[in-house]
Design a protein around this motif. Structure first.
Motif, mmCIF file in Angstrom:
data_model
loop_
_atom_site.group_PDB
_atom_site.id
_atom_site.type_symbol
_atom_site.label_atom_id
_atom_site.label_comp_id
_atom_site.label_asym_id
_atom_site.label_seq_id
_atom_site.Cartn_x
_atom_site.Cartn_y
_atom_site.Cartn_z
ATOM 1 N N PRO A 8 -22.326 -50.330 -34.618
ATOM 2 C CA PRO A 8 -23.194 -50.586 -33.468
ATOM 3 C C PRO A 8 -22.911 -51.889 -33.108
ATOM 4 N N ARG A 9 -22.242 -53.068 -33.704
ATOM 5 C CA ARG A 9 -22.132 -54.459 -33.362
ATOM 6 C C ARG A 9 -20.811 -54.502 -32.349
ATOM 7 N N CYS A 10 -20.024 -53.363 -31.856
ATOM 8 C CA CYS A 10 -19.043 -53.421 -31.344
ATOM 9 C C CYS A 10 -19.325 -52.779 -29.809
ATOM 10 N N SER A 11 -18.992 -53.737 -28.947
ATOM 11 C CA SER A 11 -19.036 -53.178 -27.586
ATOM 12 C C SER A 11 -18.367 -51.757 -27.165
ATOM 13 N N LYS A 12 -17.135 -52.003 -27.640
ATOM 14 C CA LYS A 12 -16.320 -50.627 -27.187
ATOM 15 C C LYS A 12 -17.062 -49.381 -27.815
ATOM 16 N N SER A 13 -17.511 -49.619 -28.896
ATOM 17 C CA SER A 13 -18.202 -48.263 -29.547
ATOM 18 C C SER A 13 -19.275 -48.159 -29.041
ATOM 19 N N ARG A 14 -20.314 -49.179 -28.519
ATOM 20 C CA ARG A 14 -21.488 -48.559 -27.940
ATOM 21 C C ARG A 14 -21.013 -48.114 -26.456
ATOM 22 N N ALA A 15 -19.851 -48.740 -25.882
ATOM 23 C CA ALA A 15 -19.653 -47.950 -24.535
ATOM 24 C C ALA A 15 -19.153 -46.578 -24.958
ATOM 25 N N VAL A 96 -13.950 -37.820 -32.330
ATOM 26 C CA VAL A 96 -13.465 -36.332 -32.735
ATOM 27 C C VAL A 96 -13.997 -35.253 -31.954
ATOM 28 N N HIS A 97 -13.292 -34.643 -31.206
ATOM 29 C CA HIS A 97 -13.718 -33.442 -30.409
ATOM 30 C C HIS A 97 -12.703 -32.593 -30.258
ATOM 31 N N GLY A 98 -13.099 -31.350 -30.376
ATOM 32 C CA GLY A 98 -12.485 -30.233 -30.194
ATOM 33 C C GLY A 98 -11.144 -30.108 -31.130
ATOM 34 N N GLY A 99 -11.142 -30.512 -32.233
ATOM 35 C CA GLY A 99 -9.836 -30.412 -33.188
ATOM 36 C C GLY A 99 -8.924 -31.498 -32.939
ATOM 37 N N LYS A 100 -9.233 -32.591 -31.990
ATOM 38 C CA LYS A 100 -8.515 -33.585 -31.749
ATOM 39 C C LYS A 100 -9.366 -35.208 -31.777
ATOM 40 N N ALA A 101 -8.441 -35.971 -31.643
ATOM 41 C CA ALA A 101 -9.491 -37.151 -31.950
ATOM 42 C C ALA A 101 -8.732 -38.550 -31.101
ATOM 43 N N ALA A 102 -9.532 -39.392 -30.586
ATOM 44 C CA ALA A 102 -8.927 -40.679 -29.971
ATOM 45 C C ALA A 102 -9.564 -41.882 -30.288
ATOM 46 N N ILE A 103 -8.601 -42.935 -30.018
ATOM 47 C CA ILE A 103 -9.627 -44.270 -30.332
ATOM 48 C C ILE A 103 -9.940 -44.696 -29.024
ATOM 49 N N GLY A 104 -11.191 -45.193 -28.977
ATOM 50 C CA GLY A 104 -11.787 -45.500 -27.591
ATOM 51 C C GLY A 104 -11.554 -46.720 -26.990
ATOM 52 N N ARG A 105 -10.460 -47.315 -27.415
ATOM 53 C CA ARG A 105 -9.733 -48.454 -26.787
ATOM 54 C C ARG A 105 -8.407 -48.170 -25.989
ATOM 55 N N PRO A 106 -8.603 -47.909 -24.639
ATOM 56 C CA PRO A 106 -9.799 -48.241 -23.832
ATOM 57 C C PRO A 106 -10.450 -46.904 -23.626
ATOM 58 N N THR A 107 -11.546 -46.878 -23.196
ATOM 59 C CA THR A 107 -12.626 -45.761 -23.139
ATOM 60 C C THR A 107 -12.087 -44.556 -22.196
ATOM 61 N N GLU A 108 -11.058 -44.898 -21.406
ATOM 62 C CA GLU A 108 -10.010 -43.802 -20.864
ATOM 63 C C GLU A 108 -9.591 -42.621 -21.952
ATOM 64 N N ASN A 109 -9.407 -43.143 -23.002
ATOM 65 C CA ASN A 109 -8.611 -42.371 -24.080
ATOM 66 C C ASN A 109 -9.827 -41.336 -24.519
ATOM 67 N N ILE A 110 -11.230 -41.556 -24.421
ATOM 68 C CA ILE A 110 -12.066 -40.467 -24.592
ATOM 69 C C ILE A 110 -12.037 -39.703 -23.448
ATOM 70 N N THR A 111 -12.222 -40.018 -22.065
ATOM 71 C CA THR A 111 -12.338 -39.136 -20.915
ATOM 72 C C THR A 111 -11.122 -38.379 -21.152
ATOM 73 N N GLU A 112 -9.809 -38.745 -21.550
ATOM 74 C CA GLU A 112 -8.946 -37.835 -21.875
ATOM 75 C C GLU A 112 -8.986 -36.722 -22.728
ATOM 76 N N LEU A 113 -9.692 -37.030 -23.934
ATOM 77 C CA LEU A 113 -9.981 -36.362 -25.055
ATOM 78 C C LEU A 113 -10.865 -35.186 -24.776
ATOM 79 N N LEU A 114 -11.604 -35.636 -23.717
ATOM 80 C CA LEU A 114 -12.874 -34.620 -23.191
ATOM 81 C C LEU A 114 -12.391 -33.513 -22.344
ATOM 82 N N GLY A 115 -11.036 -33.741 -21.724
ATOM 83 C CA GLY A 115 -10.603 -33.148 -20.571
ATOM 84 C C GLY A 115 -11.347 -33.261 -19.486
ATOM 85 N N GLN A 116 -11.839 -34.478 -19.168
ATOM 86 C CA GLN A 116 -12.721 -34.860 -18.032
ATOM 87 C C GLN A 116 -11.888 -35.586 -16.826
#
Length: 116
Positions: A8-15, A96-116
């Protein structure tokens, strides 16, 4: 199901949480500093990330220096044990989503993981 290893103290984590909410993704939050992942869980996460355990280590953390890890050559197994015992050294956030994982730095990694 989607899981976020969150500090919770990490801005990237909150993002990362905000990004998931904006995409209307339901997720579980693991506050990994309070509830650290086991060695077995860390091995699964590293495998899903497709990285070596050492790549999950936050090397600029004070704890990293305190443990004198900078000059050591450690095995994958040793890095996993260190991360399990010192969760503050785990890179964040991890989604962790759909049997895969991503480090959210940068947050675009999460977008890619979600397939969005």
């Amino acid at each position: 199901m989607t899981t976020v290893y969150h500090n919770p103290r990490c801005s990237k984590s909150r993002a990362a949480l905000e990004l998931l909410r904006s995409h209307q993704i339901e997720f579980d939050v693991v506050k990994y500093l309070e509830d650290p992942p086991s060695e077995k869980e860390l091995q699964k996460i590293v495998k899903m990330l497709g990285i070596k355990p050492e790549q999950l280590v936050r090397k600029k953390e004070k704890r990293f220096k305190e443990l004198g890890l900078g000059d050591q050559k450690l095995s994958d197994r040793q890095w996993i044990a260190i991360l399990a015992a010192n969760p503050s050294l785990i890179e964040r956030p991890i989604v962790v989503h759909g049997g895969k994982a991503a480090i959210g730095r940068p947050t675009e990694n999460i977008t890619e993981l979600l397939g969005q």
